[in-house]
Design an enzyme around this catalytic site. Sequence first.
Site, PDB file in Angstrom:
ATOM      1  N   THR A 174      53.485 -28.751  28.279  1.00  0.00           N
ATOM      2  CA  THR A 174      52.530 -28.016  29.724  1.00  0.00           C
ATOM      3  C   THR A 174      52.675 -29.367  30.771  1.00  0.00           C
ATOM      4  OG1 THR A 174      51.853 -26.399  28.300  1.00  0.00           O
ATOM      5  CG2 THR A 174      50.625 -27.201  30.360  1.00  0.00           C
TER       6      THR A 174
ATOM      7  N   SER B 249      50.126 -22.182  21.953  1.00  0.00           N
ATOM      8  CA  SER B 249      49.623 -23.777  22.632  1.00  0.00           C
ATOM      9  C   SER B 249      48.687 -24.648  21.516  1.00  0.00           C
ATOM     10  CB  SER B 249      47.958 -22.781  23.068  1.00  0.00           C
ATOM     11  OG  SER B 249      47.731 -24.491  23.545  1.00  0.00           O
TER      12      SER B 249
ATOM     13  N   LYS C 267      56.791 -26.882  31.385  1.00  0.00           N
ATOM     14  CA  LYS C 267      55.880 -25.871  31.522  1.00  0.00           C
ATOM     15  C   LYS C 267      54.946 -25.970  32.556  1.00  0.00           C
ATOM     16  CE  LYS C 267      52.645 -22.706  30.631  1.00  0.00           C
ATOM     17  NZ  LYS C 267      51.278 -22.763  30.468  1.00  0.00           N
TER      18      LYS C 267
HETATM   19  C1  LIG Z   1      42.198 -18.354  28.681  1.00  0.00           C
HETATM   20  C2  LIG Z   1      43.807 -19.119  28.553  1.00  0.00           C
HETATM   21  C3  LIG Z   1      44.182 -19.936  28.047  1.00  0.00           C
HETATM   22  C4  LIG Z   1      45.426 -20.585  28.259  1.00  0.00           C
HETATM   23  N1  LIG Z   1      45.428 -21.699  27.612  1.00  0.00           N
HETATM   24  C5  LIG Z   1      46.831 -22.312  27.794  1.00  0.00           C
HETATM   25  C6  LIG Z   1      47.362 -23.684  26.764  1.00  0.00           C
HETATM   26  O1  LIG Z   1      46.674 -23.540  25.994  1.00  0.00           O
HETATM   27  N2  LIG Z   1      48.051 -24.106  27.195  1.00  0.00           N
HETATM   28  C7  LIG Z   1      48.987 -24.103  28.588  1.00  0.00           C
HETATM   29  O2  LIG Z   1      50.070 -24.116  28.582  1.00  0.00           O
HETATM   30  N3  LIG Z   1      48.905 -22.591  28.833  1.00  0.00           N
HETATM   31  C8  LIG Z   1      47.647 -21.357  28.889  1.00  0.00           C
HETATM   32  N4  LIG Z   1      47.388 -21.213  29.819  1.00  0.00           N
HETATM   33  C9  LIG Z   1      48.303 -20.671  31.060  1.00  0.00           C
HETATM   34  C10 LIG Z   1      49.016 -19.747  30.793  1.00  0.00           C
HETATM   35  O3  LIG Z   1      50.952 -20.489  29.354  1.00  0.00           O
HETATM   36  C11 LIG Z   1      49.783 -19.310  31.605  1.00  0.00           C
HETATM   37  O4  LIG Z   1      50.821 -20.132  32.026  1.00  0.00           O
HETATM   38  C12 LIG Z   1      49.018 -18.259  32.317  1.00  0.00           C
HETATM   39  O5  LIG Z   1      48.202 -17.407  31.808  1.00  0.00           O
HETATM   40  C13 LIG Z   1      50.099 -16.978  32.844  1.00  0.00           C
HETATM   41  O6  LIG Z   1      49.400 -16.907  33.865  1.00  0.00           O
HETATM   42  P1  LIG Z   1      48.558 -14.880  33.878  1.00  0.00           P
HETATM   43  O7  LIG Z   1      47.623 -15.095  32.697  1.00  0.00           O
HETATM   44  O8  LIG Z   1      48.269 -14.540  34.577  1.00  0.00           O
HETATM   45  O9  LIG Z   1      49.922 -14.479  32.804  1.00  0.00           O
HETATM   46  C14 LIG Z   1      46.516 -20.478  29.589  1.00  0.00           C
HETATM   47  C15 LIG Z   1      45.570 -19.578  29.805  1.00  0.00           C
HETATM   48  C16 LIG Z   1      44.716 -18.586  29.996  1.00  0.00           C
HETATM   49  C17 LIG Z   1      44.282 -17.352  30.673  1.00  0.00           C
END
Ligand SMILES: Cc1cc2nc3c(=O)[nH]c(=O)nc-3n(C[C@H](O)[C@H](O)[C@H](O)COP(=O)(O)O)c2cc1C
Length: 380
Positions: free
Chosen positions: A162, A113, A243
């Site tokens: 994203t 990220s 994404k």
């Molecule tokens: C704590 C946390 C931080 C996240 N930070 C980002 C991020 O910085 N950029 C991004 O595109 N997605 C981010 N996401 C989303 C994840 O890339 C992903 O889409 C998501 O966690 C998938 O679902 P799951 O946790 O049920 O596997 C984040 C998710 C979580 C839980």
Amino acid sequence: MVRLRRDRYRTFEEFENLAAKRIPSSLFREVSTGKGRGITARRNIEAFDEITFRVRAGVGWPGKRELATTVLGKEISMPVLIGPVGGLRLMHPDGAAGAARAASAAGTICTISTTCGHSPDEVADASAGPLWQQIYMLHGRDGAQKLIDAAQRRGFHALVLTVDPTAPQINTVLRITPKNIIQYGPELVRRPKWLAGFIKDGFQFASVNQMIEKQTLIPTPLQVTWEDFAWIRTIWNGPLVAKGILRPEDARRAVDAGADAIVVSNHGGMVLDGLPPTIRCLPSIIDEIGGEVEVLLDGGVRQGVDIVKAIALGARAVLIGRPYIMGLCADGTRGVSAVLESLRTEIDQALVTLGSRSIHDLDPTYVDVPSTWATPARLT
Ligand SMILES: Cc1cc2nc3c(=O)[nH]c(=O)nc-3n(C[C@H](O)[C@H](O)[C@H](O)COP(=O)(O)O)c2cc1C
């Protein structure tokens, strides 16, 4: 503290329990629950449970199973990628560098990220495996350009933009900040090992990559527009991934803007409570663009059978968020490795039980989706 062995199988719930015991409770709540009442995050998981298998009886032992595949031309040993997660370094000092090391050892891709807490250079130094860089428009196009230059220089394989609306969330993902750490004092002292690691790592509150962290944290606008997407297409030579797609119309738009792949994602329920479960969105998106670009999915993947269901419905591979977050919180790099190997075991066992030799043999005839879900033409 537990030291996790990568060859010891554990379920998601076991990793989750270990993580809950290691990190401060507020932090655990933030990462595990999701936005609002956490309904989107929960339904992502429940929607997988609504899909059942059409198992074939009497097909015999399938022999050696094939889990390997390619994503955007890169070979990976199983259809599971590490997804981009901000603030990883606050969860464990190994952070994104550790996740990348574990992904490399498992033979898969790690996406970092923009706000993970390690720079692209630090992650590339730590891991020889394939890396993807996720992009937010922090500091506008100048900030994005710096990140893209670093990714290009360090041989990152792909960029992930994203495109879901994320801005309000980032500030609140991790509520522990230099300003308010005192108020968390009581729960921090109950997690002395976490605290010791955090102090030793030099109080890495920053969830922004080192290279841009000296500027003010999180200005707006944060999210990427299709105009930005088209601009990035002109300056990045490698594969480009969009994404955060939930609708066929947006999938089409991403392809028109030059995406080589898309990730069906609702940000793991971190941005808006009330979004549809991702697996439910997958079939209509596959219908729209599945023949043109690779379609990946994340959100709610917790076990091997979920991955098999997503592949059967047309996903090329899945990304995981919380599963590896829990492993990282529990035991850093080792924990992420243990999660990946447990998922590999589960995918393999699911294939055996389905009588399928390869993930490439999976198709929609292996699953039943609820009749209440809109049924795209290719499933009828
Ligand atoms: C704590 C946390 C931080 C996240 N930070 C980002 C991020 O910085 N950029 C991004 O595109 N997605 C981010 N996401 C989303 C994840 O890339 C992903 O889409 C998501 O966690 C998938 O679902 P799951 O946790 O049920 O596997 C984040 C998710 C979580 C839980």
